[in-house]
Design a protein around this motif. Structure first.
Motif, PDB file in Angstrom:
ATOM      1  N   THR A 139       0.805  -1.218   0.000  1.00 50.89           N
ATOM      2  CA  THR A 139       0.000   0.000   0.000  1.00 50.89           C
ATOM      3  C   THR A 139       0.843   1.275   0.000  1.00 50.89           C
ATOM      4  O   THR A 139       0.274   2.368   0.043  1.00 50.89           O
ATOM      5  N   PHE A 140       2.168   1.137  -0.038  1.00 52.04           N
ATOM      6  CA  PHE A 140       3.057   2.309  -0.024  1.00 52.04           C
ATOM      7  C   PHE A 140       2.783   3.170   1.200  1.00 52.04           C
ATOM      8  O   PHE A 140       2.830   4.401   1.138  1.00 52.04           O
ATOM      9  N   TYR A 141       2.516   2.529   2.330  1.00 49.88           N
ATOM     10  CA  TYR A 141       2.160   3.257   3.556  1.00 49.88           C
ATOM     11  C   TYR A 141       3.112   2.911   4.688  1.00 49.88           C
ATOM     12  O   TYR A 141       2.727   2.841   5.853  1.00 49.88           O
ATOM     13  N   GLY A 142       4.399   2.714   4.339  1.00 49.50           N
ATOM     14  CA  GLY A 142       5.374   2.289   5.324  1.00 49.50           C
ATOM     15  C   GLY A 142       5.592   3.250   6.462  1.00 49.50           C
ATOM     16  O   GLY A 142       5.997   2.847   7.561  1.00 49.50           O
ATOM     17  N   GLU A 167       4.815   6.500  12.542  1.00 49.00           N
ATOM     18  CA  GLU A 167       3.916   7.448  13.182  1.00 49.00           C
ATOM     19  C   GLU A 167       2.999   6.765  14.186  1.00 49.00           C
ATOM     20  O   GLU A 167       2.735   7.308  15.263  1.00 49.00           O
ATOM     21  N   HIS A 168       2.535   5.567  13.860  1.00 50.61           N
ATOM     22  CA  HIS A 168       1.603   4.895  14.759  1.00 50.61           C
ATOM     23  C   HIS A 168       2.256   4.558  16.093  1.00 50.61           C
ATOM     24  O   HIS A 168       1.683   4.811  17.154  1.00 50.61           O
ATOM     25  N   GLY A 220      -1.322  14.579   8.039  1.00 55.59           N
ATOM     26  CA  GLY A 220      -0.746  14.821   9.359  1.00 55.59           C
ATOM     27  C   GLY A 220       0.146  13.686   9.823  1.00 55.59           C
ATOM     28  O   GLY A 220       1.198  13.920  10.439  1.00 55.59           O
ATOM     29  N   SER A 221      -0.240  12.447   9.527  1.00 55.09           N
ATOM     30  CA  SER A 221       0.572  11.302   9.939  1.00 55.09           C
ATOM     31  C   SER A 221       1.894  11.264   9.185  1.00 55.09           C
ATOM     32  O   SER A 221       2.941  10.955   9.763  1.00 55.09           O
ATOM     33  N   ALA A 226       5.465  11.579  10.995  1.00 55.90           N
ATOM     34  CA  ALA A 226       6.438  10.496  10.853  1.00 55.90           C
ATOM     35  C   ALA A 226       7.780  11.046  10.381  1.00 55.90           C
ATOM     36  O   ALA A 226       8.842  10.666  10.897  1.00 55.90           O
ATOM     37  N   TRP A 227       7.744  11.951   9.395  1.00 50.89           N
ATOM     38  CA  TRP A 227       8.988  12.547   8.903  1.00 50.89           C
ATOM     39  C   TRP A 227       9.668  13.368   9.997  1.00 50.89           C
ATOM     40  O   TRP A 227      10.888  13.329  10.155  1.00 50.89           O
ATOM     41  N   ARG A 228       8.876  14.107  10.775  1.00 48.64           N
ATOM     42  CA  ARG A 228       9.449  14.907  11.865  1.00 48.64           C
ATOM     43  C   ARG A 228      10.118  13.999  12.895  1.00 48.64           C
ATOM     44  O   ARG A 228      11.239  14.289  13.359  1.00 48.64           O
TER      45      ARG A 228
END
Length: 266
Positions: free
Chosen positions: A26-29, A34-35, A68-69, A73-75
């Motif tokens: 899903t390209f949601y790695g 973040e979770h 936002g997630s 996650a990047w931050r």
């Protein structure tokens, strides 16, 4: 994606790598980052992009949580790597190495089956992400941790997550609906998750609630009174959408003052 969620909370390194692999399609790695390090810290607060606010529709929630997630996650990874004297533009960045799994997987599938497969890969990825975020939407809708000494938020407890001890949901989603215990003990394996009587309870299983969430007027008709009852009629304790705050306070004015919980019970 639910399997990735379960594996991503484990201490064993190989299981955490399997979580990245499971998210590749899903390209949601970045969800893995973040979770675990974002949502579980800020859950049931206005600062958490994955905690839905009272009065917020799922269609408003989707873009807010997806964007936002990713930002959060990047931050988190930028801060982690900067403390080690590094830059985020490296494969040591867990977001980039998770996305690299997607690049390899999608590249292999396109090489094997041709570019005609690309639209279907994109469709399944979008549907998977929206399904995941719809579950996020219903798990904490309107829930809010209160500020205590020093302005800090109270500790996460069973009252901050919606539960649904439904048989079908239990079997299919690794006891995900026992969400209160999951947030209190994130590394606890799904077989051992418990149900708590003080947890707010959804009126049906996740499948039914997902369908309900897609019809905002029906969702609000069912869920808003349950949120108000959970907070004993005091709407100011709920996680309110800033844009809808005044409107929601006016709508439930009779329930948001002392004694309002009697009206809810009636």
């Amino acid at each position: 994606m639910n399997t990735a969620h379960e594996l991503g909370h484990k201490r064993e390194e190989h299981e955490r790598w399997f979580a990245r692999i499971a998210l590749a399609q899903t390209f949601y790695g970045h969800f893995f980052i973040e979770h675990n390090r974002g949502h579980h810290v800020r859950v049931a607060t206005p600062e958490d992009p994955a905690s839905a606010r009272l009065g917020e529709t799922v269609y408003e929630f989707w873009p807010r949580t997806v964007v936002g997630s990713l930002r959060n996650a990047w931050r988190l990874e930028r801060v982690r790597l900067s403390r080690r004297g590094g830059t985020p533009w490296t494969l040591r960045n867990d977001i980039l190495n998770a996305w690299s799994f997607s690049v390899v997987l999608w590249g292999a599938l396109l090489a094997a089956f041709g570019w005609n497969l690309l639209p279907y890969l994109m469709i399944q990825a979008v549907m998977g992400v929206l399904l995941l975020e719809t579950v996020n939407y219903l798990e904490h809708y309107g829930m809010r941790r209160q500020r205590v000494n020093g302005g800090r938020y109270e500790r996460v407890d069973p009252s901050h997550s919606w539960n649904s001890n439904n048989l079908a949901t239990n079997v299919l989603l690794y006891h995900l609906q026992r969400h209160s215990d999951h947030h209190a003990n994130p590394t606890r394996r799904y077989q051992a998750l418990r149900d708590f009587p003080e947890s707010p309870v959804l009126p049906t299983g996740y499948a039914g609630m997902i369908v309900l969430a897609l019809v905002p007027w029906a969702w609000r008709r069912v869920m808003d009174p349950l949120v108000l009852a959970h907070f004993e009629g005091d709407l100011t304790r709920a996680n309110l959408h800033p844009r809808n705050r005044d409107r929601m306070l006016r709508r439930y004015a009779g329930w948001a003052r002392p004694g309002g919980s009697d009206r809810l019970a009636a």
